[in-house]
Design a protein around this motif. Structure first.
Motif, short mmCIF file in Angstrom:
data_model
loop_
_atom_site.label_atom_id
_atom_site.label_comp_id
_atom_site.label_asym_id
_atom_site.label_seq_id
_atom_site.Cartn_x
_atom_site.Cartn_y
_atom_site.Cartn_z
N ILE A 304 0.86 -1.19 -0.02
CA ILE A 304 0.04 0.22 -0.09
C ILE A 304 0.87 1.21 0.11
CG2 ILE A 304 -1.70 1.38 1.51
CD1 ILE A 304 -3.14 -1.29 2.26
N LEU A 309 -0.34 4.73 -1.98
CA LEU A 309 -1.80 4.98 -1.71
C LEU A 309 -1.95 5.52 -0.31
CD1 LEU A 309 -3.27 1.61 -3.13
CD2 LEU A 309 -3.55 3.75 -4.05
N ALA A 310 -0.75 5.56 0.48
CA ALA A 310 -0.68 6.09 1.79
C ALA A 310 0.87 6.10 2.30
CB ALA A 310 -1.53 5.35 2.96
N THR A 333 -4.92 4.09 8.09
CA THR A 333 -3.70 4.90 7.33
C THR A 333 -3.45 6.16 8.22
OG1 THR A 333 -5.41 5.88 6.28
CG2 THR A 333 -4.43 3.99 5.02
N GLU A 337 -3.75 8.92 4.15
CA GLU A 337 -4.14 8.20 2.63
C GLU A 337 -4.25 9.08 1.54
OE1 GLU A 337 -7.62 9.67 5.03
OE2 GLU A 337 -6.00 8.65 5.45
N LYS A 338 -3.76 8.80 0.49
CA LYS A 338 -3.73 9.55 -0.81
C LYS A 338 -4.92 9.45 -1.68
CE LYS A 338 0.38 10.87 0.87
NZ LYS A 338 0.50 12.18 1.48
N LYS A 339 -5.80 8.29 -1.58
CA LYS A 339 -6.92 7.78 -2.07
C LYS A 339 -8.03 7.55 -1.24
CE LYS A 339 -4.72 7.65 -6.18
NZ LYS A 339 -5.15 8.31 -7.71
N ARG A 341 -10.41 5.49 0.81
CA ARG A 341 -10.47 4.39 1.54
C ARG A 341 -10.95 3.07 0.84
NH1 ARG A 341 -10.03 2.95 7.13
NH2 ARG A 341 -10.57 0.84 7.35
N VAL A 343 -10.82 2.65 -2.37
CA VAL A 343 -9.64 2.14 -3.27
C VAL A 343 -8.64 1.45 -2.64
CG1 VAL A 343 -7.85 3.31 -4.81
CG2 VAL A 343 -10.08 4.44 -4.81
N ILE A 344 -8.29 1.81 -1.40
CA ILE A 344 -6.96 1.12 -0.62
C ILE A 344 -7.51 -0.12 -0.23
CG2 ILE A 344 -5.77 1.21 1.41
CD1 ILE A 344 -5.70 4.33 1.34
N PHE A 347 -7.61 -2.59 -3.11
CA PHE A 347 -6.13 -2.96 -3.74
C PHE A 347 -5.67 -3.80 -2.75
CE2 PHE A 347 -1.74 -2.10 -2.80
CZ PHE A 347 -1.10 -2.27 -3.90
#
Length: 391
Positions: A304, A309-310, A333, A337-339, A341, A343-344, A347
């Motif tokens: 991740i 993504l974080a 996160t 987080e960059k996206k 939740r 999405v994370i 993934f």
């Protein structure tokens, strides 16, 4: 964002609520420790994991739960092993002890010390659930990753590991021939606004030939151990360096401090930065989720962060003995987080299904790879399947 899920683990029914993010607007300090490969507890971990490797080499489906105890001139092995071939337990232990440098009678412990073996087969009640692909025990496991180092590990524990590893290397290569087996490190790090600012203090403990003064020892360890390790991680050498806090340490190892398998669980993981479920790794075959699920959680957390993504991630799971699927799974996160939740989560769970059989297959854990994990930490070193980053 913190989430809670129902006992079934159904992600779609979880309730979510916001909590205030912690403010990192001040200077804080964090300290982690590590121990040398010849530390008494690590002797035990490596013997126990060497037995795991020996069993898996015979049959990948061998089941192992072995504890080791070492003390003055004595080794005790106890536990459960189910393997088609009877293993030479005493010989395995002697080979490990010899490789760690315990070859001199002056240590009051060596590869020639008496060994007692109390090992029998696994309980049929436990075996019943494991044979069907269920977890070998109940418990909760955690995995962690962050951007503080190239290894995506917390900086304090990585530095602590590298210091003792380098100290062992200096002894083994006879660059510092006066060093003896055993040793410890401790690294105090300063953080500012949640980011590493610099190393505040380093503590090393190393048994050595008494002909060498503590002053000479400190100078040698600073030059050959501390400086190269800190330079590699672009850290300045701190003014505060302490070597052998009592001023004298001649004999290390089990004669000075009895060792037992599984007593260095924080050293083995994240140096106290992340949570720990309480179960150790060493001496256990991969059907024990204390080990395999913790590796899986690290694999997910690291990927991740590696995927951007974080910046900081903790993966959490829980299992019941005999059941294949976790009863709970979650990702934290810490506001990095960059996206979204969703999405994370997509993934993470597409990257690795957390059923026990799938973890064993996807990470290829039924191989004899475990003795090497039992020193300098199970995480943050290349070569292990849970450290791989997907492209």
């Amino acid at each position: 964002m913190i989430s809670h899920q129902n006992p079934s683990g159904n992600l779609s029914t979880r309730k979510k609520f916001k909590v205030p993010q912690r403010e990192f607007d001040m200077t804080t300090y964090f300290t982690s420790e590590s121990v040398a490969a010849g530390h008494p507890d690590k002797i035990c971990d490596q013997i126990s994991d060497a037995i795991v490797d020996a069993a898996l080499a015979v049959d990948p489906k061998s089941r192992v739960a072995v504890e080791t105890l070492v003390t003055t001139n004595r080794v005790v092995l106890a536990g459960e092993v189910t393997c088609p071939k009877k293993l030479p337990y005493a010989s395995i232990a002697r080979d490990v002890i010899k490789s760690l440098g315990y070859t001199n009678g002056i240590y009051h412990f060596s590869y020639k010390s008496p060994i007692s073996v109390y090992i029998h087969e696994q309980s049929p009640d436990i075996a019943r659930g494991v044979e069907d692909g269920g977890a070998g025990d109940q418990g909760m496991m955690f995995g962690y990753a962050c951007r503080e180092t190239p290894e995506l590990m917390p900086l304090p524990i990585i530095l602590a590991h590298r210091l003792v590893a380098h100290m062992d290397e200096m002894r083994e290569k006879m660059i510092l021939p006066f060093l003896r087996p055993d040793g410890k490190s401790e690294v105090k790090l300063c953080y500012e606004n949640g980011r590493p600012k610099g190393v505040e203090q380093i503590v090393l403990a190393a048994p050595h030939d008494p002909k060498i003064s503590n002053i000479i020892l400190k100078h040698a360890l600073t030059k050959h151990v501390i400086v190269p390790v800190l330079h590699k991680y672009h850290q300045k050498i701190p003014k505060a360096i302490m070597v052998n806090g009592t001023g004298k340490w001649e004999i290390g190892g089990p004669a000075s401090d009895t060792g037992v398998t599984g007593r260095k669980i924080i050293v083995d993981t994240y140096g106290g930065v992340a949570r720990h479920g309480g179960g150790c790794f060493s001496g256990k075959d991969p059907t024990k989720v204390d080990r395999s699920a913790a590796y899986a959680c690290r694999y997910i957390a690291k990927n991740i962060v590696a995927a951007g993504l974080a910046d900081r991630v903790e993966v959490r799971v829980a299992y019941v003995i005999g059941q294949k699927e976790p009863i709970a799974r979650d990702i934290e996160t810490f506001g990095t987080e960059k996206k979204k939740r969703s999405v994370i989560e997509d993934f993470a769970w597409q990257l690795l299904n957390m059923s026990v059989p799938n973890i064993l297959k996807k990470l290829d854990l039924r191989k004899p790879i475990y003795r090497e994990t039992a020193r300098y930490g199970h995480f943050g070193r290349n070569g292990f399947p849970w450290e791989a980053v997907v492209e």
